[in-house]
Design a protein around this motif. Structure first.
Motif, PDB file in Angstrom:
ATOM      1  N   ILE A 359       0.849  -1.195   0.000  1.00 44.61           N
ATOM      2  CA  ILE A 359       0.000   0.000   0.000  1.00 44.61           C
ATOM      3  C   ILE A 359       0.882   1.241   0.000  1.00 44.61           C
ATOM      4  N   PHE A 360       0.665   2.100  -0.974  1.00 46.35           N
ATOM      5  CA  PHE A 360       1.408   3.358  -1.079  1.00 46.35           C
ATOM      6  C   PHE A 360       0.403   4.503  -1.052  1.00 46.35           C
ATOM      7  N   VAL A 361       0.663   5.512  -0.228  1.00 50.27           N
ATOM      8  CA  VAL A 361      -0.272   6.624  -0.047  1.00 50.27           C
ATOM      9  C   VAL A 361       0.324   7.900  -0.631  1.00 50.27           C
ATOM     10  N   ILE A 362      -0.460   8.580  -1.463  1.00 50.97           N
ATOM     11  CA  ILE A 362      -0.074   9.893  -1.986  1.00 50.97           C
ATOM     12  C   ILE A 362      -1.034  10.901  -1.377  1.00 50.97           C
ATOM     13  N   TYR A 363      -0.527  11.771  -0.524  1.00 50.84           N
ATOM     14  CA  TYR A 363      -1.415  12.711   0.160  1.00 50.84           C
ATOM     15  C   TYR A 363      -0.917  14.130  -0.060  1.00 50.84           C
ATOM     16  N   GLY A 364      -1.788  15.081   0.130  1.00 52.16           N
ATOM     17  CA  GLY A 364      -1.397  16.476  -0.051  1.00 52.16           C
ATOM     18  C   GLY A 364      -2.580  17.333  -0.466  1.00 52.16           C
ATOM     19  N   LEU A 365      -2.264  18.519  -0.922  1.00 50.36           N
ATOM     20  CA  LEU A 365      -3.275  19.522  -1.219  1.00 50.36           C
ATOM     21  C   LEU A 365      -4.191  19.103  -2.358  1.00 50.36           C
ATOM     22  N   GLY A 366      -5.435  19.577  -2.297  1.00 48.69           N
ATOM     23  CA  GLY A 366      -6.309  19.407  -3.439  1.00 48.69           C
ATOM     24  C   GLY A 366      -5.770  20.195  -4.611  1.00 48.69           C
ATOM     25  N   PRO A 463      -3.602  13.784   5.812  1.00 48.94           N
ATOM     26  CA  PRO A 463      -2.269  13.236   6.101  1.00 48.94           C
ATOM     27  C   PRO A 463      -2.323  11.993   6.981  1.00 48.94           C
ATOM     28  N   GLY A 464      -3.392  11.856   7.778  1.00 52.08           N
ATOM     29  CA  GLY A 464      -3.487  10.708   8.672  1.00 52.08           C
ATOM     30  C   GLY A 464      -3.552   9.388   7.942  1.00 52.08           C
ATOM     31  N   VAL A 465      -3.986   9.392   6.680  1.00 53.91           N
ATOM     32  CA  VAL A 465      -4.094   8.148   5.913  1.00 53.91           C
ATOM     33  C   VAL A 465      -2.713   7.566   5.637  1.00 53.91           C
ATOM     34  N   ALA A 466      -1.678   8.403   5.686  1.00 52.35           N
ATOM     35  CA  ALA A 466      -0.320   7.915   5.422  1.00 52.35           C
ATOM     36  C   ALA A 466       0.077   6.799   6.391  1.00 52.35           C
ATOM     37  N   SER A 467      -0.532   6.768   7.554  1.00 52.11           N
ATOM     38  CA  SER A 467      -0.216   5.715   8.525  1.00 52.11           C
ATOM     39  C   SER A 467      -0.670   4.342   8.036  1.00 52.11           C
ATOM     40  N   GLN A 468      -1.543   4.306   7.029  1.00 53.72           N
ATOM     41  CA  GLN A 468      -2.026   3.031   6.485  1.00 53.72           C
ATOM     42  C   GLN A 468      -1.048   2.441   5.468  1.00 53.72           C
ATOM     43  N   ALA A 469      -0.070   3.237   5.036  1.00 51.19           N
ATOM     44  CA  ALA A 469       0.869   2.767   4.024  1.00 51.19           C
ATOM     45  C   ALA A 469       1.750   1.656   4.586  1.00 51.19           C
ATOM     46  N   THR A 470       2.026   0.657   3.759  1.00 51.07           N
ATOM     47  CA  THR A 470       2.913  -0.437   4.183  1.00 51.07           C
ATOM     48  C   THR A 470       4.295  -0.338   3.544  1.00 51.07           C
ATOM     49  N   ILE A 471       4.406   0.421   2.450  1.00 49.07           N
ATOM     50  CA  ILE A 471       5.720   0.506   1.781  1.00 49.07           C
ATOM     51  C   ILE A 471       6.168   1.938   1.538  1.00 49.07           C
ATOM     52  N   GLY A 472       5.354   2.930   1.880  1.00 53.71           N
ATOM     53  CA  GLY A 472       5.815   4.301   1.714  1.00 53.71           C
ATOM     54  C   GLY A 472       4.694   5.259   1.369  1.00 53.71           C
ATOM     55  N   SER A 473       5.035   6.542   1.337  1.00 50.96           N
ATOM     56  CA  SER A 473       4.058   7.571   1.013  1.00 50.96           C
ATOM     57  C   SER A 473       4.779   8.781   0.441  1.00 50.96           C
ATOM     58  N   PHE A 474       4.043   9.573  -0.334  1.00 45.95           N
ATOM     59  CA  PHE A 474       4.521  10.860  -0.839  1.00 45.95           C
ATOM     60  C   PHE A 474       3.580  11.941  -0.338  1.00 45.95           C
ATOM     61  N   ARG A 475       4.154  13.096  -0.092  1.00 46.00           N
ATOM     62  CA  ARG A 475       3.319  14.262   0.191  1.00 46.00           C
ATOM     63  C   ARG A 475       3.459  15.239  -0.967  1.00 46.00           C
ATOM     64  N   PHE A 476       2.363  15.475  -1.656  1.00 48.76           N
ATOM     65  CA  PHE A 476       2.359  16.397  -2.780  1.00 48.76           C
ATOM     66  C   PHE A 476       1.892  17.761  -2.318  1.00 48.76           C
ATOM     67  N   ARG A 477       2.603  18.764  -2.726  1.00 51.34           N
ATOM     68  CA  ARG A 477       2.119  20.133  -2.554  1.00 51.34           C
ATOM     69  C   ARG A 477       2.250  20.780  -3.918  1.00 51.34           C
ATOM     70  N   GLY A 478       3.192  21.680  -4.039  1.00 49.94           N
ATOM     71  CA  GLY A 478       3.417  22.280  -5.341  1.00 49.94           C
ATOM     72  C   GLY A 478       4.375  21.435  -6.160  1.00 49.94           C
ATOM     73  N   MET A 479       4.349  21.659  -7.469  1.00 51.05           N
ATOM     74  CA  MET A 479       5.292  20.984  -8.343  1.00 51.05           C
ATOM     75  C   MET A 479       6.675  21.624  -8.209  1.00 51.05           C
ATOM     76  N   ASP A 480       7.645  20.989  -8.802  1.00 56.74           N
ATOM     77  CA  ASP A 480       8.950  21.612  -8.942  1.00 56.74           C
ATOM     78  C   ASP A 480       8.771  22.894  -9.763  1.00 56.74           C
ATOM     79  N   PRO A 481       9.385  24.010  -9.381  1.00 56.84           N
ATOM     80  CA  PRO A 481       9.152  25.277 -10.096  1.00 56.84           C
ATOM     81  C   PRO A 481       9.366  25.185 -11.607  1.00 56.84           C
ATOM     82  N   GLU A 482      10.420  24.501 -12.025  1.00 54.50           N
ATOM     83  CA  GLU A 482      10.665  24.396 -13.462  1.00 54.50           C
ATOM     84  C   GLU A 482       9.608  23.528 -14.145  1.00 54.50           C
TER      85      GLU A 482
END
Length: 1148
Positions: A359-366, A463-482
């Motif tokens: 299970i991999f969780v990607i969480y962050g801003l709408g 962000p609390g859903v990240a605790s359900q991950a078994t192999i990792g998670s990413f937090r998305f906010r803004g993209m890389d500026p470029e």
């Protein structure tokens, strides 16, 4: 950026004592390095002029940094980290040059200065290693912090707007990140919280309001400036935000407490920091040994990963791709994220987690691109998976509906549990995306199929859903500026080498920065530029003005929502300003879509609406013009809808899938479309959407429209959630009640009985209040609720409602002629007979067979007289009565009725119509009772296959057919086949219907019979003993189960133990009349008792028993020529040696 020494610090004066502590002052956003601490009237800089440096042996430093970059357009929250690293670098250098790197530090911070320090200390604490060890010295040396009006939890919108220097363009993206509930501030707090216990901390807050031209109030309120933390000092200062750090004298308000705090910290600091440095050196000495061990583990892990990647099958194995959308053509970036996630998914799992899915969780801003990232990932990697699946988890109803759809496609029936189980049982590799699991109250783990063959990706804002991950998670906010800049230029069609010059890139970079680098906002800004609403060089100016207006709205609470919503507001206002028909239609359609679910809005709802209103007297006053296409040709109406869709698609407000003929919106856009409406508009469009959906549902509920109605479920859910939240008193009119009633019908059709019952109760309450208890519409709603209770097997409330309906129809006779009949207390008008027919099937279910027969016969006779034999209502009454006759063992009469019903339903409805299948099932059981086993097996087998095909393998009615077919197998001596079938469906019944459902009782009792035929007496006895306790002793099924239990224990030789049960059974039969005295089961019980009495030579009790049951002598005489007991003939298979006796076989 600079450091100014405020205390006396002359390195040439050798007589001066060396300071033992550094006090470092950090200013906020709106005043400078020295102005922050200086009283404007007296010019007194208290840290220099009042504070006793020599007495306390402290050096005072004022740190300064430029704030214009942050406050002007283009300033973003990403600038905090560079400022923080500069603070650490300059402070380290300054202290190192003065040989004071290990000297204790006490920070005093005003406003944003505290946020900057928190981020700086996090950076300093993470600096480990020989090359950057010096940076860690600030963290180790810090003893205490005084936070003066620091907005730990953010500032109000009024404060930020009021203090903004740019009155037209509004606050910068950076300032918006200082709003309350800011994710940026939350992140910094989350990083800083674990290290708080290392420091002494005091919070101070302003107690007077700040008054400016555009604002009056607290810049930072108490809750934000002084959060409730354990072991932290808190104190208010009777001054406004600016004056709370300016003192004119040692008696000035606030100075005594600030000075006392500083003096206490200065006194304790040297010893505390010396201890921290001793600990730090000890840990540094242990670090090289730990690094060697880590390198060895990394080598082993790399080898395992390499071995795992070699084992990956490079061939395309994809067979199922159940995803109804595709990634954006403009999607770009996140390649490193995708590479890292793929590595995590393909890496060997820790042994302790090897039994679970990865299970991999990607969480962050709408709007940060979580959904697009997953879409692109599964598109790029679909060849590695047998199955690719997508579940919309924006609500529990949608998630469960998604799994039910999977089960339906897999042929298991539209059931949530069936969908989860089906996916869990797959042995081939699959990937599941659970999208938009944002609800903090949702337990997302219940949507994880068990096993270890799958990969699960979860996208969420929580962000609390990240605790359900078994192999990792990413937090998305803004993209890389470029990457964000490239996305904007590509979306604006300005990315070709000829047009994407350095000036364009610079302009795009500035826009992307103000948009917080959010993928959704950046992409849509590019679309707006491409549509020439504003040019690249003008976009930012107009955008900032719109954003300032948006941020003032009460429903916008953070910078990210403001950024995204503004990018939609700009083009939508342009659409609203256009007068042409397609633009007006586009606005109206958007308002309707705002109240539906944001995904899979079928285009066919418009046609369904027009069809339902055509030729009716529906008032179109409250409907938009596009829904009033009564006079337009069909194709012209569709073309008009599609032209409106094209407008919305061209502005990237909706997505249209031509293959599915459906529309979708991003969840953030969906929220914006609803929240931008004024209260009166909100109520109007909510009402319009509700009515439109209700009109889409045909009152006739044709079988051909079942799939379309199922598509409406998520939109009905969305409408009802909004109604519940915003209009809790809904329904308030009979029209609204009629709409809810239709929604209840859709829920009931799809087996969602509890949702249906909740709506029907509301409908009944409203109609009772507005129309009266006896009104036809009220009675119709009551009938619907009774049907729901019947399907929930809640027999008692079902019968109570039906009796009330019966009483009402008795009183409400359609004409005087219905009163002048004889006898007048036995009416036979149609509505009364229908109520009797409904009551017939409920009394049958309750085991009240004699009452069921009486009601059924009166209903059938009356309906035959008024409606004739071919009317569906008459056929329904005939079916209910035929089923009752069957259970009364009047098999030949029952068979005649059921044959007639099947023939006519086949003719009128078709062979596989649900009503026809129900009648065919009962006819099969009738043939079985008559001993026509070949006919019974063929008929019930055909029904079973038809239900598997049309309803799915795990639908309740399919499971019912499995039970009926298993009975046939038992009758024909194929008990082992029956055992396999029934043992297979036991877990299915448990998860789809429940362990306590009557369907489970039926299945287990049939399994017990199969065991008994196979002479597995003990297994059969265990089952029958358990289920006999779950059935009330006044129901015929209890008699049936207990008779089977007696039979099995007799076969086990346990005669003495069965006597008490036989007596209890006879009492229920003779006194409570649970079944008839002449029923074969009655004689079976009596025969068993006689055998027990004969063994014990209890002649008197045998005589008494024969007197109690007339006809027992004759039965015993007939059985004396048989080698088997009566129970053996009733329960055994033909191969058991028993002679088949039509009329003796009873449904188990």
């Amino acid at each position: 950026m600079s450091i100014i020494v405020l205390s006396k610090d002359n390195p040439l004066d050798t007589s001066a004592s060396v300071p033992t502590v550094d006090v470092v002052a950090i200013h906020g956003l709106y005043e400078g390095q020295l102005d922050t601490w200086t009283d404007p009237q007296t010019g007194l800089l208290w840290l220099r002029d009042l504070f006793p440096h020599d007495e306390l042996n402290a050096r005072v430093l004022a740190y300064g940094y430029g704030t214009e970059t942050l406050l002007n357009p283009g300033g973003t929250a990403d600038g905090i980290l560079p400022y923080a690293t500069s603070l650490i670098a300059e402070l380290c250098a300054f202290r190192e040059l003065s040989n004071s790197s290990e000297r204790p530090i006490i920070f005093i911070c005003h406003g944003f200065g505290g946020i900057l320090l928190k981020r700086a200390l996090v950076f300093s604490s993470a600096s480990q290693g020989d090359q950057v060890q010096h940076r860690r010295s600030v963290y180790v040396s810090t003893h205490a912090i005084l936070f003066m009006g620091t907005p730990h939890n953010g500032m109000s919108k009024d404060a930020i707007l009021g203090l903004s220097k740019h009155k037209i363009r509004g606050p910068s993206q950076f300032l918006l990140s200082m709003l309350k509930s800011s994710e940026v501030l939350g992140d910094i707090t989350d990083l800083f919280s674990p290290m708080m216990k290392q420091f002494m901390i005091s919070y101070f807050w302003e107690q007077l309001s700040t008054k400016t031209r555009g604002f009056k109030g607290h810049i930072v309120d108490e809750n934000s400036a002084a959060p409730a933390w354990h072991n932290v000092d808190r104190c208010g200062i009777m001054a406004n935000h600016s004056d709370m750090v300016k003192f004119r004298s040692r008696q000035d308000r606030g100075y005594p407490v600030v000075f006392a705090t500083l003096r206490r910290y200065i006194k304790d600091a040297p010893e505390v920091i010396r201890s921290k440095w001793r600990k730090e050196r000890r840990l540094s000495a242990e670090e090289p040994r730990n690094e060697v061990q880590a390198q060895l583990q990394n080598c082993t892990g790399a080898a395992e990963m390499a071995q795992s990647s070699l084992a990956t099958n490079p061939e395309d194995i994809n067979e199922i791709y159940a995803v109804l959308r595709s990634s954006s053509n403009y999607f770009t970036g996140r390649k490193l994220y995708a590479k890292d996630m793929k590595g995590a998914l393909n890496a060997p799992q820790d042994e302790s987690m090897s039994h679970r899915q990865k299970i991999f969780v990607i969480y962050g801003l709408g709007g940060s691109g979580k959904t697009q990232f997953c879409l692109k990932y599964i598109e790029d990697n679909r060849s590695s998976y047998w199955g690719v699946f997508w579940i919309d988890a924006s609500s529990e109803e949608n998630a469960e509906s998604g799994f039910a759809s999977l089960a339906l496609q897999a042929g298991k029936g539209a059931n949530f549990a069936a969908g989860i189980h089906w996916l869990s049982a797959q042995s081939k590799p699959w990937i599941l995306v659970i999208d938009n699991a944002d609800d903090p109250d949702m337990d997302v783990s219940k949507y994880f199929p068990v096993g270890n063959k799958g990969h699960i990706l979860v996208t969420t804002r929580n962000p609390g859903v990240a605790s359900q991950a078994t192999i990792g998670s990413f937090r998305f906010r803004g993209m890389d500026p470029e990457e964000a800049t490239a996305l904007l230029l590509r979306s604006a069609h300005l990315f070709s080498s000829g047009t994407s010059n350095s000036q364009s890139k610079e302009l795009a970079r500035g826009i992307a920065s103000e948009l917080g680098y959010l993928a959704l906002a950046v992409n849509h800004a590019g679309t707006t530029i491409r549509r020439n609403i504003y040019t690249l060089d003008k976009y930012l100016h107009y955008y900032l003005g719109y954003r300032k207006e948006m941020i003032s709205y009460s429903h916008i609470n953070n910078a990210d929502d403001a950024n995204i919503i503004t990018t939609w507001e700009i083009p939508f206002r342009k659409i609203e300003a256009r007068a042409s028909v397609e633009y007006r239609d586009a606005v109206d359609i958007m308002h309707v879509f705002a109240f539906m679910h944001f995904e899979s809005i079928p285009e066919s709802i418009f046609q369904a609406f027009w069809n339902s209103t055509n030729g009716t007297e529906t008032s179109f006053t409250d409907y938009p013009d596009i829904l009033q296409n009564q006079s337009m040709l069909n194709e012209e109406a569709h073309a008009r809808v599609r032209r409106a869709f094209r407008v919305l698609c061209d502005y990237s407000i909706i997505d249209y899938d031509p293959s599915q003929k459906s529309c979708s919106l991003h969840p953030v856009v969906h929220m914006w479309a609803r929240s931008r409406l004024k209260p009166d508009e909100y109520a109007r469009w909510m009402s319009c959407t509700t009515a439109m959906l209700a009109h889409c549902i045909s009152s006739n509920f044709e079988a051909s429209g079942r799939q379309f109605r199922r598509q409406l479920l998520s939109h009905i859910d969305a409408v009802l959630r909004t109604l519940h939240q915003q209009f809790p008193s809904f329904p308030e009119t009979t029209k609204q009640a009629a709409e809810l009633d239709k929604f209840a019908c859709v829920y009931a059709e799809n087996g969602l009985w509890k949702q249906a019952s909740s709506l029907r109760r509301k409908v009944i309450d409203l109609r009772t209040k507005k129309l009266g208890r006896r009104h036809t519409d009220t009675l119709q709603a009551q009938k619907g609720l009774a049907d729901v209770y019947w399907n929930l097997f809640e027999v008692k409330p079902c019968i109570e409602i039906q009796l009330d309906i019966l009483k009402s129809t008795w009183l409400l006779r359609p004409s005087i002629s219905n009163w002048v009949i004889w006898p007048p207390w036995k009416p036979d008008h149609v509505s009364y007979c229908i109520a009797l027919s409904d009551l017939t099937q409920s009394l049958w279910l309750a085991g009240k067979l004699d009452l069921s027969r009486q009601a059924g016969e009166r209903a059938f006779e009356g309906l035959m007289r008024h409606l004739g034999p071919d009317d569906p209502i008459t056929l329904n009454a005939m079916f209910n009565l035929g089923r009752t006759y069957h259970h009364l063992r009047e098999y030949e009469k029952s068979n005649r009725y059921l044959v007639c019903v099947v023939q006519k339903r086949k003719h009128f409805f078709g062979l596989n119509h649900p009503d026809t299948l129900m009648a065919r099932t009962e006819l099969g059981t009738s043939y079985r009772a008559l001993g026509l086993m070949n006919l019974a097996e063929k008929l019930i087998g055909n029904v079973l296959e038809a239900r598997k095909k049309t309803l799915g393998e795990e639908h309740a009615y399919t499971l019912w057919s499995v039970n009926e077919f298993a009975k046939i197998l038992c009758d024909r001596g194929r008990s082992e086949e029956a055992e396999i079938m029934l043992e297979h469906i036991i877990p299915i019944v448990a998860r789809t219907l429940g362990k306590d459902h009557v369907g489970m009782t039926m299945t287990r009792s049939n399994l017990a019979r199969a065991y008994a035929i196979s002479k597995r007496w003990s297994d059969a006895a265990d089952i029958l003993r358990d289920i006999s306790k779950a059935i009330k002793a006044d129901h015929p099924d209890w008699v049936n189960i207990m008779c089977g239990y007696v039979h099995v224990r007799v076969k086990m030789g346990l005669f003495d133990e069965t006597e008490a049960d036989c007596k209890e059974l006879l009492e229920a039969i003779t006194k409570r009349k649970v079944i008839a005295l002449h029923d074969p089961l009655t004689f079976g019980v009596a025969e068993t008792l006689v055998r027990i009495y004969e063994k014990q030579r209890r002649e008197e009790e045998i005589i008494a028993l024969k007197m109690q049951l007339p006809g027992l002598d004759k039965v015993l005489e007939e059985q004396s020529t048989s080698q088997n007991s009566l129970f053996s003939e009733l329960y055994a298979a033909q191969s058991d040696g028993s002679k088949e006796k039509p009329g003796f076989v009873r449904r188990v």
